[in-house]
Design a protein around this motif. Structure first.
Motif: not given
Length: 236
Positions: A146-165
């Motif tokens: 019954i669970d669902s994730l947001d693919e855009q949130a996952l993608y954005n989080s990957a880019r945010n890791i790069e920005i953090f780095v």
């Protein structure tokens, strides 16, 4: 499958989901009955990401002992326990601490790079990054049908890791020294293990974004920007 059998199966799964949502202590083999193949993949990726974050926290404190010393009662292990919590819970609470004046997520990351901030920069950075990543997984450590994730949130989080780095490697104090130390390198080489760790984390999030997008048949809006445009993306 006959309609009656299909209906019984659906009712059984829904009943199991209700039990699961109210009892994280249910034996794992029983909980696994409520999972699809994709859910097992989500579990593995979330577990791997958490392991990478724990390793990152440990490495940052080893490189920045002065930050740990700002809280005389803290140890590396106590900080890890404080941030990441137990392994066997289905969901995790938001990371909010009085020590950081209640800020979390991207705001906590930004706080860790403020020149005037006198607190534990490693704690602020890891809390912020961890909360941002938790949001991309709906604060869950385990997933069911019954669970669902947001693919855009996952993608954005990957880019945010790069920005953090990028900020981690380039933000320096008035004295010219890094606000948070990472790789210990010289012209002859050295330790670049932080690079490998961050690369693994980005790959996990990008892979999860693709898996969820394929499952939901939705597209991902990709963002192209240069270093000068490094602004954190929203992860609701």
């Amino acid at each position: 499958m006959p309609f009656h059998a299909a209906l019984v199966k659906i009712i059984t799964i829904l009943s199991l989901m209700i039990l699961i949502s109210g009892c994280g202590s249910m034996p794992k083999p029983v909980r696994n009955l409520g999972k699809s193949d994709v859910d097992f993949v989500m579990d593995v990726h979330a577990k791997q990401l958490k392991a990478q974050m724990v390793e990152l926290t440990r490495k940052l404190y080893v490189r920045n002992p002065i930050q740990l010393a700002k809280n005389p009662t803290a140890t590396i292990d106590s900080r890890i326990a404080q941030i990441f919590g137990p392994e066997d819970t289905i969901s995790l609470p938001p990371l909010v601490f009085d020590e950081l004046n209640g800020v979390t997520g991207i705001d906590a990351i930004l706080l860790s790079f403020e020149e005037a901030f006198e607190g534990d920069r490693v704690f602020a950075a890891v809390v912020g990054l961890s909360e941002m990543l938790r949001r991309s997984y709906n604060h869950q450590q385990e997933f069911f049908i019954i669970d669902s994730l947001d693919e855009q949130a996952l993608y954005n989080s990957a880019r945010n890791i790069e920005i953090f780095v990028w900020r981690l490697y380039h933000r320096k104090g008035d004295n010219g020294n890094p606000l948070i130390y990472t790789n210990d390198t010289t012209e002859y080489g050295g330790d670049i293990s932080f690079d490998r760790l961050f690369t693994k984390m980005v790959m996990i999030q990008d892979m999860m974004a693709l898996i969820v997008a394929d499952k939901t048949n939705r597209g991902i809006t990709k963002v192209a920007h240069g270093v000068a445009q490094f602004v954190f993306l929203p992860v609701p």
